[in-house]
Motif scaffolding. Structure first.
Motif, short mmCIF file in Angstrom:
data_model
loop_
_atom_site.label_atom_id
_atom_site.label_comp_id
_atom_site.label_asym_id
_atom_site.label_seq_id
_atom_site.Cartn_x
_atom_site.Cartn_y
_atom_site.Cartn_z
N ASP A 159 0.86 -1.17 0.00
CA ASP A 159 0.00 0.00 0.00
C ASP A 159 0.91 1.24 0.00
OD1 ASP A 159 -2.31 1.59 0.25
OD2 ASP A 159 -2.17 1.55 2.44
N GLY A 174 -5.37 2.85 -2.99
CA GLY A 174 -6.63 3.50 -3.32
C GLY A 174 -6.43 4.70 -4.23
N HIS A 195 -8.11 0.92 -5.68
CA HIS A 195 -8.45 -0.36 -5.05
C HIS A 195 -8.52 -1.52 -6.04
CE1 HIS A 195 -9.37 2.16 -1.61
NE2 HIS A 195 -10.19 2.84 -2.36
N LEU A 241 -16.21 2.49 2.23
CA LEU A 241 -14.94 2.15 2.86
C LEU A 241 -14.57 3.24 3.86
CD1 LEU A 241 -12.53 0.86 0.07
CD2 LEU A 241 -13.52 -0.45 1.94
N ARG A 242 -14.14 2.83 5.04
CA ARG A 242 -13.59 3.75 6.03
C ARG A 242 -12.07 3.64 6.00
NH1 ARG A 242 -17.12 4.80 10.36
NH2 ARG A 242 -15.47 6.21 11.08
N GLY A 243 -11.39 4.77 5.86
CA GLY A 243 -9.95 4.77 5.85
C GLY A 243 -9.39 5.75 6.86
N SER A 244 -8.12 6.13 6.70
CA SER A 244 -7.47 7.08 7.60
C SER A 244 -7.97 8.49 7.29
CB SER A 244 -5.95 7.01 7.44
OG SER A 244 -5.48 5.72 7.78
N ASP A 271 -4.89 -0.05 6.73
CA ASP A 271 -6.24 0.16 7.25
C ASP A 271 -7.25 -0.78 6.63
OD1 ASP A 271 -6.95 1.24 4.79
OD2 ASP A 271 -6.76 3.32 5.45
N THR A 328 -9.18 -0.69 4.17
CA THR A 328 -9.17 -0.87 2.72
C THR A 328 -8.22 -2.00 2.31
OG1 THR A 328 -7.39 0.71 2.30
CG2 THR A 328 -9.62 1.58 2.41
N ASP A 329 -7.30 -2.37 3.21
CA ASP A 329 -6.31 -3.41 2.91
C ASP A 329 -6.72 -4.80 3.40
OD1 ASP A 329 -4.42 -1.53 1.77
OD2 ASP A 329 -4.14 -0.81 3.81
#
Length: 246
Positions: free
Chosen positions: A18, A59, A80, A156-159, A195, A197-198
């Motif tokens: 990533d 992403g 993604h 999607l929830r990310g940083s 995160d 998404t991974d």
């Protein structure tokens, strides 16, 4: 478990990385991340040591990955997995849903708050609240409401970001596609990410058929079986492996 030297052999494994908060540190804006020059050198020589079996899985769109890692032009999956460049340079773009109605729904919120940023991608829309973390719940709720009327997307929830992406596209699928091609085929896949998404990537590489290892960067629950502290530790590990290869 914490990552140990015996967990990997980058000369024999296929390495998938990533980008944000994995190779580079978190930044106030997506475009303001800083890529240390020695990271470029490490990636270049590690790709050579692995006979080309190193790819970025992010992403971000491929154009952004190439911008930050120039002059490198690595095998990479962007958005993604919606777009992917094989080791031989061949491009694959998967069908994606139209984001126009999502954009129209969310633009008023972004215009109302100066700390919010809408990032438009091919088949995905990211709402960043890095500069306005107190608006997290508002952003999540707005994206959830928008997606309630738009089939074909997943949330999607990310940083410091909430994102709508094509529901049938994942980083796990992107890694699987690489592993069906030279020079990745026949190797053990390793995937390093930070995160949620991974998580699809971790799940795929650690499946019995793949026999690989997921490596989670930072704290928090994860399917990954190994863990490393932060992006600085990732860069240090890559540099250390490079020295061992030399």
């Amino acid at each position: 478990m914490h990552l140990q030297n015996h967990d990997y052999d980058f000369a024999a494994d296929a390495l998938f990385l990533d980008f944000d908060n994995t190779l580079v540190d978190f930044a106030p804006l997506p475009e303001s991340v800083v890529v240390p020059p020695d990271l470029i050198t490490s990636l270049q020589y590690l790709q050579q040591a692995a006979s080309g079996a190193l790819a970025i899985v992010s992403g971000r769109p491929l154009t952004q990955i190439d911008h930050f890692l120039a002059p490198l032009r690595l095998p990479a999956a962007g958005v993604h997995g919606a777009e992917r460049r094989s080791a031989d340079g061949r491009m694959t773009q998967l069908p994606v849903p139209d984001i126009e109605r999502l954009l129209m729904y969310l633009q008023p919120l972004a215009a109302q708050h100066a700390g919010l940023l809408l990032e438009v991608k091919r088949g995905a829309l990211a709402l960043h609240y890095r500069r306005a973390p107190h608006l997290e719940q508002i952003c999540v709720q707005a994206m959830s409401e928008a997606l309630a009327h738009e089939p074909g997307f997943a949330l999607l929830r990310g940083s410091m970001v909430v994102e709508a992406k094509a529901a049938d596209i994942s980083k796990g699928d992107a890694i699987a596609a690489f592993m069906n091609e030279a020079p990745f085929a026949g190797r053990r896949p390793l995937f390093i990410g930070d995160d949620i998404t991974d998580e699809a990537g971790f799940a795929w590489v650690q499946s019995p058929s793949a026999g690989g290892l997921g490596i989670k960067v930072g704290p928090g629950p994860s399917l990954a079986r190994a863990r490393i502290a932060n992006p600085a530790a990732v860069r240090s590990m890559l540099a250390q492996v490079l020295e061992q290869q030399r």
